[in-house]
Each structure stands twice: as structure tokens, then as C-alpha cells.
Design a protein around this motif. Structure first.
Motif, PDB file in Angstrom:
ATOM      1  N   TYR A  77     -51.647  17.940   0.334  1.00 25.59           N
ATOM      2  CA  TYR A  77     -52.660  17.533   1.306  1.00 25.59           C
ATOM      3  C   TYR A  77     -52.551  18.427   2.520  1.00 25.59           C
ATOM      4  CZ  TYR A  77     -49.110  15.110   4.070  1.00 25.59           C
ATOM      5  OH  TYR A  77     -48.018  14.830   4.832  1.00 25.59           O
ATOM      6  N   ARG A  78     -53.645  18.522   3.240  1.00 23.79           N
ATOM      7  CA  ARG A  78     -53.692  19.396   4.399  1.00 23.79           C
ATOM      8  C   ARG A  78     -53.339  18.588   5.624  1.00 23.79           C
ATOM      9  NH1 ARG A  78     -58.901  22.886   6.070  1.00 23.79           N
ATOM     10  NH2 ARG A  78     -59.623  20.839   6.696  1.00 23.79           N
ATOM     11  N   ASP A  79     -52.283  18.988   6.326  1.00 24.17           N
ATOM     12  CA  ASP A  79     -51.935  18.290   7.559  1.00 24.17           C
ATOM     13  C   ASP A  79     -53.118  18.420   8.536  1.00 24.17           C
ATOM     14  OD1 ASP A  79     -49.175  17.578   9.385  1.00 24.17           O
ATOM     15  OD2 ASP A  79     -50.965  18.274  10.451  1.00 24.17           O
ATOM     16  N   VAL A  96     -58.029  24.352 -10.070  1.00 27.81           N
ATOM     17  CA  VAL A  96     -59.341  23.857  -9.653  1.00 27.81           C
ATOM     18  C   VAL A  96     -59.240  22.979  -8.414  1.00 27.81           C
ATOM     19  CG1 VAL A  96     -60.305  23.995 -11.982  1.00 27.81           C
ATOM     20  CG2 VAL A  96     -59.305  21.852 -11.237  1.00 27.81           C
ATOM     21  N   ASP A  97     -60.176  23.169  -7.510  1.00 24.38           N
ATOM     22  CA  ASP A  97     -60.284  22.378  -6.279  1.00 24.38           C
ATOM     23  C   ASP A  97     -61.696  22.598  -5.743  1.00 24.38           C
ATOM     24  OD1 ASP A  97     -60.104  21.301  -3.679  1.00 24.38           O
ATOM     25  OD2 ASP A  97     -58.013  21.898  -3.481  1.00 24.38           O
ATOM     26  N   PRO A  98     -62.448  21.556  -5.453  1.00 21.66           N
ATOM     27  CA  PRO A  98     -63.821  21.804  -4.997  1.00 21.66           C
ATOM     28  C   PRO A  98     -63.897  22.632  -3.718  1.00 21.66           C
ATOM     29  CG  PRO A  98     -63.389  19.422  -5.177  1.00 21.66           C
ATOM     30  CD  PRO A  98     -62.150  20.136  -5.613  1.00 21.66           C
ATOM     31  N   ALA A 131     -61.082  26.187   1.924  1.00 19.77           N
ATOM     32  CA  ALA A 131     -61.407  26.254   3.361  1.00 19.77           C
ATOM     33  C   ALA A 131     -60.578  27.350   4.033  1.00 19.77           C
ATOM     34  CB  ALA A 131     -61.203  24.882   3.990  1.00 19.77           C
ATOM     35  N   THR A 132     -59.383  27.015   4.565  1.00 25.03           N
ATOM     36  CA  THR A 132     -58.516  28.079   5.111  1.00 25.03           C
ATOM     37  C   THR A 132     -57.868  28.877   3.985  1.00 25.03           C
ATOM     38  OG1 THR A 132     -56.512  26.713   5.123  1.00 25.03           O
ATOM     39  CG2 THR A 132     -57.909  26.623   7.092  1.00 25.03           C
ATOM     40  N   GLY A 133     -57.810  28.263   2.798  1.00 24.17           N
ATOM     41  CA  GLY A 133     -57.143  28.899   1.661  1.00 24.17           C
ATOM     42  C   GLY A 133     -55.685  28.503   1.522  1.00 24.17           C
ATOM     43  N   GLY A 134     -55.173  27.751   2.507  1.00 28.02           N
ATOM     44  CA  GLY A 134     -53.747  27.393   2.480  1.00 28.02           C
ATOM     45  C   GLY A 134     -53.355  26.604   1.231  1.00 28.02           C
ATOM     46  N   SER A 135     -54.182  25.627   0.841  1.00 34.39           N
ATOM     47  CA  SER A 135     -53.834  24.793  -0.325  1.00 34.39           C
ATOM     48  C   SER A 135     -53.860  25.615  -1.607  1.00 34.39           C
ATOM     49  CB  SER A 135     -54.811  23.615  -0.446  1.00 34.39           C
ATOM     50  OG  SER A 135     -54.810  22.847   0.734  1.00 34.39           O
ATOM     51  N   ALA A 136     -54.893  26.425  -1.770  1.00 31.45           N
ATOM     52  CA  ALA A 136     -55.004  27.234  -2.996  1.00 31.45           C
ATOM     53  C   ALA A 136     -53.843  28.222  -3.088  1.00 31.45           C
ATOM     54  CB  ALA A 136     -56.347  27.976  -3.015  1.00 31.45           C
TER      55      ALA A 136
HETATM   56  C1  PRP Z   1     -58.966  19.366   0.706  1.00 34.32           C
HETATM   57  C2  PRP Z   1     -59.494  20.140  -0.487  1.00 34.32           C
HETATM   58  C3  PRP Z   1     -58.494  21.249  -0.626  1.00 34.32           C
HETATM   59  C4  PRP Z   1     -58.120  21.537   0.800  1.00 34.32           C
HETATM   60  C5  PRP Z   1     -58.846  22.765   1.247  1.00 34.32           C
HETATM   61  O1  PRP Z   1     -57.924  18.547   0.318  1.00 34.32           O
HETATM   62  O2  PRP Z   1     -59.639  19.352  -1.636  1.00 34.32           O
HETATM   63  O3  PRP Z   1     -57.345  20.897  -1.386  1.00 34.32           O
HETATM   64  O4  PRP Z   1     -58.542  20.403   1.587  1.00 34.32           O
HETATM   65  O5  PRP Z   1     -58.454  23.141   2.515  1.00 34.32           O
HETATM   66  P1  PRP Z   1     -57.629  24.477   2.794  1.00 34.32           P
HETATM   67  O6  PRP Z   1     -58.282  25.567   2.015  1.00 34.32           O
HETATM   68  O7  PRP Z   1     -57.781  24.655   4.282  1.00 34.32           O
HETATM   69  O8  PRP Z   1     -56.205  24.244   2.387  1.00 34.32           O
HETATM   70  P2  PRP Z   1     -57.259  17.484   1.315  1.00 34.32           P
HETATM   71  O9  PRP Z   1     -56.098  18.093   2.026  1.00 34.32           O
HETATM   72  O10 PRP Z   1     -58.328  16.865   2.167  1.00 34.32           O
HETATM   73  O11 PRP Z   1     -56.638  16.431   0.324  1.00 34.32           O
HETATM   74  P3  PRP Z   1     -57.369  15.418  -0.699  1.00 34.32           P
HETATM   75  O12 PRP Z   1     -57.907  16.258  -1.832  1.00 34.32           O
HETATM   76  O13 PRP Z   1     -56.239  14.559  -1.120  1.00 34.32           O
HETATM   77  O14 PRP Z   1     -58.449  14.680   0.021  1.00 34.32           O
END
Ligand code: PRP
Ligand code: URA
Length: 209
Positions: free
Chosen positions: A103-105, A130-132, A135-140
């Protein structure tokens, strides 16, 4: 440098517009995401290797093509990535599915890992993260880091909506990973949300806030 493949078939664009609309409720949002994921899957799987097998039709013996080469693994980034699994798995029923929980802090926008369960043989598979939302790309980037640490060598990233900032981050950190997206939006806002985007994908999928 990784490629960005924009899967902008008219059906995908139409369904994505419905998903962006703030008046679209969770049931329709989920169904639309499944449908778009299946349509994107057609493009994602375009380069799968084929081999000839001999079969017998009711008329004659013949050689015909079947999928060969690396097996597939699909890895949704929890939670919102789960919404893209069913559409893809319906096209590739033999794919194994791993899960990475991030999850994104909300303050730092940094990804926090809370779960990871992957198929054992990911080094032998073509892995599709896969992730819809990108955004910043940090999670991917973090999810791909996890897969590479476990031995994955062939990885694709699939997002519904991406910000230019997220694409640039993935390309910088993982230049070997091609990115499939249905749309590249304008920018991120001050809270790290994609503009125009579709809001918080996880909340809209699951009706949370
Ligand atoms: C959302 C989304 C991505 C992430 C994208 O998840 O599904 O995983 O944010 O943001 P980033 O590119 O800046 O990292 P979120 O953290 O809201 O968690 P969730 O899927 O549990 O709602
Ligand atoms: N995560 C989302 O769900 N939506 C955004 O716009 C950015 C990150």
C-alpha cells in the motif's frame, strides 16, 4: 529502454470512460475492469511462442499450432490489482497467480510491503504484474524488485491508467520491463493522484473509503 504499448482499442477506450465517471458504482466498475483486462490480454499475449502439433480433424491428419515456450505467471499488486486477474486468467487458464501486497503511505507516497506469495518456479515463467494505477511508479517498481529478487527474468507490467511520472520511474528502474497501458494521462496532482484518472481504484472496486 522498455517499450510502452498503449492498448487503445475502441472498446477499451469506451469502457475506460465509463470507469472514469465518478457516478459509476462498484459493481459496474469491477465488471468493466474485468472486461478491459481481458481485452488488454489479447495484446499482452500477442507474442506468445507457438509450436506445431499433429492432430486429427474429423477429415484428415494435420499440423496445427499450440502455445509453447515459457508458462505464464500473473501477479496482482493488492488490492486493486486483484480486479485485473479474472479477465486475464479467463484467457490464460493455466497461468499461476502470485500476490504482492503493497500500500502507498498517504504521507510519503512510498510503497509499504505487507504480503508476498509467489509461484515457486517464477524464474521459468513469463511474469505479468498487474495493477490498474501507475502513479508515482513506486508500487510497481517495488513489486518488480520483489519478483527479480525471487529470480524472475521475464516480466511485463500491465496498468489501466498511467501517469507519465510513473512510466518514467519504471523505465529508469527496470528498463527491461515493457509496460502495457490502456491510457497515459496528463499528470499527478499534489496528492499523487492521476489527473484526470479515475480516483482511488481500490476504493472504487471494493466500495471502501
Ligand atoms: C494504488 C494502486 C497502486 C498504487 C499506485 O494502491 O492500486 O498500487 O496506488 O501508486 P504509485 O504508483 O504512486 O505507487 P493503494 O496504495 O491505494 O492500495 P490499494 O490497492 O490497497 O487501495
Ligand atoms: N492510486 C490510485 O488508486 N489512484 C491514483 O490516481 C493514484 C494512485
Amino acid at each position: 529502454m522498455s517499450k510502452v504499448i498503449i492498448t487503445d482499442h475502441p472498446l477499451i477506450q469506451h469502457k475506460l470512460t465509463l470507469m472514469r465517471d465518478k457516478n459509476t458504482g462498484s459493481k459496474d466498475f469491477r465488471e468493466l475492469l474485468t472486461e478491459i483486462s481481458m481485452l488488454m490480454g489479447y495484446e499482452i499475449t500477442r507474442n506468445l511462442q507457438l509450436e506445431d502439433v499433429e492432430i486429427e480433424t474429423p477429415v484428415v491428419k494435420t499440423n496445427s499450432k499450440v502455445i509453447a515456450g515459457k508458462k505464464l505467471g500473473i501477479v496482482p499488486i493488492l488490492r486493486a490489482g486483484l480486479g485485473m486477474v479474472d479477465g486475464l486468467v479467463s484467457l490464460t487458464p493455466a497461468a499461476k497467480v502470485g500476490h504482492v501486497g503493497l500500500y502507498r503511505d498517504p504521507e510519503t507516497l512510498q510503497p509499504v510491503e505487507y504480503y508476498c506469495k509467489l509461484p515457486q518456479d517464477i524464474e521459468e515463467r513469463e511474469m505479468i504484474v498487474v495493477d490498474p494505477m501507475l502513479a508515482t511508479g513506486g508500487s510497481a517498481v517495488a513489486a518488480i524488485d520483489v519478483l527479480k529478487k525471487r529470480g524472475a527474468t521475464s516480466i511485463k507490467l500491465v496498468n489501466l491508467v498511467a501517469a507519465p511520472e510513473g512510466i518514467a520511474e519504471v523505465q529508469k528502474c527496470h528498463p527491461d520491463v515493457d509496460i502495457y497501458v490502456a491510457a497515459v494521462d496528463e499528470k499527478l496532482n499534489d496528492h499523487g493522484y492521476i489527473v484526470p484518472g479515475l480516483g482511488d481504484a481500490g476504493d472504487r472496486l471494493y466500495g471502501t473509503k
